[in-house]
Design an enzyme around this catalytic site. Structure first.
Site, mmCIF file in Angstrom:
data_model
loop_
_atom_site.group_PDB
_atom_site.id
_atom_site.type_symbol
_atom_site.label_atom_id
_atom_site.label_comp_id
_atom_site.label_asym_id
_atom_site.label_seq_id
_atom_site.Cartn_x
_atom_site.Cartn_y
_atom_site.Cartn_z
ATOM 1 N N GLY A 93 -45.773 -17.009 51.965
ATOM 2 C CA GLY A 93 -46.052 -16.956 53.223
ATOM 3 C C GLY A 93 -47.413 -17.432 53.943
ATOM 4 N N HIS A 94 -47.624 -17.503 55.132
ATOM 5 C CA HIS A 94 -48.636 -18.175 55.690
ATOM 6 C C HIS A 94 -50.141 -17.372 55.314
ATOM 7 C CE1 HIS A 94 -47.319 -15.795 59.616
ATOM 8 N NE2 HIS A 94 -47.976 -14.833 58.719
ATOM 9 N N ASN A 95 -51.020 -18.152 54.977
ATOM 10 C CA ASN A 95 -52.383 -17.787 54.720
ATOM 11 C C ASN A 95 -52.459 -16.739 53.602
ATOM 12 O OD1 ASN A 95 -52.373 -17.739 57.937
ATOM 13 N ND2 ASN A 95 -54.326 -18.062 57.322
#
EC number: 2.3.1.191
Length: 354
Positions: A249-251
């Site tokens: 997922g993001h980050n």
């Protein structure tokens, strides 16, 4: 493949990968498994029980440990290469002599169907296959190989000697390091899963204006997806190996030399330290950290951070020994429950009798 045992020794002995050779200087034409080996083959043995099978099948050479090498005698009929780490030695030997040559293509070096923006400087030794699309201001390192239908969006960077297999997508402004391998269908830098809701719970997309940074020597399996950051960067650090069908997922940030097995899914802003191993179907909630050298087993589901290295399993994840004890009880839960109900009933009857 056509190489002598002495050539292999000469190549790998200086770095200590192979320490010695006894027996003839045989010619090797193939690396093969024990059960399918024949004259001309190189096989590897890491367990003494396979020595008899190898002697019966008579390959050209065997790669094994010092202890097992002694079982072949001082003047064996077949060549014996000795390595302290057999698995590592066979991996690097196969890379050197038996790997697929991704530069050996049936197409022109730059296929005429490729669409390359005028701003892109294509290195003289790059391979660009059919249907490749390269956007504006993309930077390509020397020796890159872009196979059929690869898409590289505007502003992305691909490091030297990196190989992108068919159907890989590298989205806008993402960075891929040197010596990476991205296998078919993986997507680097698609928009992360981020939404806001109003009072009526209607969903509104949050634009993800960050990017993905993949450092050097990373391998990413087929159909894996790594989301771009909401802000900043999603990062996979050098030497990490990611299996097929993994989602980051993001980050998310993955440390150096980690291993992520198939169906692992890491929620936004998860942080893995160095050398973490996540076996199949590992999952995390968002914003947790995992200590260096942790091993996550048996569909580990993490709902809190892991601060101490160790082996953890199950969901919610728990130390492995505790997990194994709990799992041993599971088949008897119904029996234990029945006995408990009987005990409660007996205690209640004793109370009424008083």
């Amino acid at each position: 493949m056509h190489v002598t045992v002495s050539e292999i020794l000469e190549r790998f002995q200086p770095e200590g990968l192979i320490t010695n050779h006894i027996g003839p200087d045989s010619v090797i034409t193939r690396v093969a498994p024990i059960e399918d080996c024949a004259p001309g083959d190189l096989v590897f043995i890491d367990k003494p029980k396979y020595v008899g099978d190898v002697l019966q099948r008579k390959p050209a050479a065997v790669l094994t440990t010092p202890a097992i090498a002694a079982e072949f005698g001082e003047s064996p009929a077949l060549a014996v290469l000795i390595a302290p780490n057999v698995r590592l030695a066979i991996a690097l030997i196969k890379q050197a002599y038996a790997d697929r040559d991704v530069r050996d293509t049936e197409w022109p070096r730059i296929h005429p169907s490729a669409v390359i923006h005028a701003s892109v400087e294509v290195p003289a030794d790059a391979i660009i296959g059919p249907g490749v699309v390269i956007g504006a201001d993309v930077v390509l390192g020397r020796g890159v190989v872009l196979m059929a239908n690869v898409v590289i969006e505007r502003g992305a960077r691909i490091g030297a000697e990196t190989v992108l297999h068919p159907g890989v997508t590298v989205c806008i402004d993402c960075e891929i390091g040197a010596g990476c391998i991205l296998k078919p269908g993986c997507v680097i830098g698609s928009e992360g899963f981020g939404f806001a809701q109003d009072a009526q719970r209607r969903n509104y997309r949050i634009p993800h204006t960050g990017k993905v940074i993949i450092e050097d020597r990373v391998v990413i399996g087929a159909n894996t997806t790594i989301d771009r950051a909401t802000y900043g960067a999603t990062v996979v650090r050098s030497g990490t190996i990611i299996d097929a069908l993994v989602h980051l997922g993001h980050n998310v940030e993955i440390g150096e030399d980690c291993i992520l097995c198939a169906h692992t899914g890491l929620s936004g802003s998860t942080r893995f330290g160095k050398r973490v191993i996540a076996t199949g179907q590992t999952g995390t909630i968002d914003h947790i950290t995992v200590a260096d050298d942790s091993v996550l087993l048996h569909r580990a589901g993490l709902n809190t951070s892991i601060k101490q290295p160790g082996m953890y399993a199950g969901g919610p994840a728990q130390p492995l020994q505790q997990y194994l004890k709990n799992m041993a009880v599971m088949p008897r839960l119904h029996e234990i429950w029945s006995r408990l109900k009987k005990l409660e009933k007996a205690v209640a009857q004793l109370g009424s009798a008083e």
